[in-house]
Design an enzyme around this catalytic site. Structure first.
Site, PDB file in Angstrom:
ATOM      1  N   SER A  47       0.848  -1.206   0.000  1.00 16.38           N
ATOM      2  CA  SER A  47       0.000   0.000   0.000  1.00 16.38           C
ATOM      3  C   SER A  47       0.875   1.244   0.000  1.00 16.38           C
ATOM      4  O   SER A  47       0.559   2.236  -0.659  1.00 16.38           O
ATOM      5  CB  SER A  47      -0.924   0.011   1.222  1.00 16.38           C
ATOM      6  OG  SER A  47      -1.798  -1.083   1.192  1.00 16.38           O
ATOM      7  N   GLY A  89      -6.605   0.055   8.249  1.00 20.42           N
ATOM      8  CA  GLY A  89      -6.785   1.291   9.001  1.00 20.42           C
ATOM      9  C   GLY A  89      -6.283   1.174  10.434  1.00 20.42           C
ATOM     10  O   GLY A  89      -6.540   2.040  11.265  1.00 20.42           O
ATOM     11  N   GLU A 150      -4.752  -3.303  -2.767  1.00 21.93           N
ATOM     12  CA  GLU A 150      -3.597  -2.566  -3.285  1.00 21.93           C
ATOM     13  C   GLU A 150      -3.782  -2.193  -4.757  1.00 21.93           C
ATOM     14  O   GLU A 150      -3.463  -1.074  -5.167  1.00 21.93           O
ATOM     15  CB  GLU A 150      -2.329  -3.406  -3.089  1.00 21.93           C
ATOM     16  CG  GLU A 150      -2.026  -3.636  -1.624  1.00 21.93           C
ATOM     17  CD  GLU A 150      -1.417  -4.986  -1.319  1.00 21.93           C
ATOM     18  OE1 GLU A 150      -1.210  -5.273  -0.123  1.00 21.93           O
ATOM     19  OE2 GLU A 150      -1.152  -5.781  -2.249  1.00 21.93           O
TER      20      GLU A 150
END
Length: 183
Positions: A47, A89, A150
């Protein structure tokens, strides 16, 4: 395994996932980018690579953009934007960055699978990418771990670049003025 069949399956997953992203969230992100003083991007692992690619395009467009953790990255301040790409997150280092930026009163944006995550709760703009988590507790994909997230992250960021170019009435050829020339 037939490579064309596998590739077609990947494209179908991407299409299904990207169609589920709320376009208003992308518009809010685009607005946030154009209003920011400096833009800081962060992500971990793959990411993070997608976020670095986005930073490069923003730089080509003339934005003041920095990758968090590089030696030439200045401090963040109020009026700046911290943009994080994080499937969960919850990545500790990224959540810590978000908390620090929040305390400094910088704006936070996140592209994530989990809008209710720690980073999501600190962000003023959230782009929810309904992909599969690394541990496969949500959604389904034929691809391993966070691959679908991703890939969608990169495509959404590239689409954001096109939207920014449209808003700025910027042609791709103009971006070459900021392209690396010491290669």
């Amino acid at each position: 395994m037939n490579m064309l069949t596998v590739s077609s399956s990947i494209l179908q997953e991407l299409d299904r996932t990207l169609k589920a992203v709320n376009s208003d969230e992308i518009e809010a992100l685009t607005k946030q980018i154009t209003e920011a003083g400096n833009i800081f991007v962060a992500g971990a692992g793959r990411s993070g690579l997608m976020m670095r690619a986005f930073a490069m395009r923003l730089m080509h467009m003339g934005f003041r953009v920095y990758v968090v953790g590089e030696t030439v990255t200045p401090g963040i301040a109020e009026g700046d934007l911290l943009l994080i790409g994080s499937g969960s997150g919850e990545t500790k280092t990224l959540a810590s960055m978000a908390a620090k930026a929040h305390n400094i009163k910088a704006t936070i944006g996140v592209l994530t699978i989990a809008p209710d995550s720690t980073i999501g709760q600190l962000a003023s703009t959230i782009v929810h990418i309904p992909a599969v988590t690394k541990d496969s507790t949500s959604g389904s994909s034929n691809q391993p771990m966070g691959t679908l997230f991703e890939q969608c992250l990169l495509l959404l960021l590239d689409a954001t670049v096109l939207r920014l170019m449209e808003n700025m009435k910027l042609q791709g050829t103009a971006m070459y003025n900021n392209h690396a020339n010491l290669e």
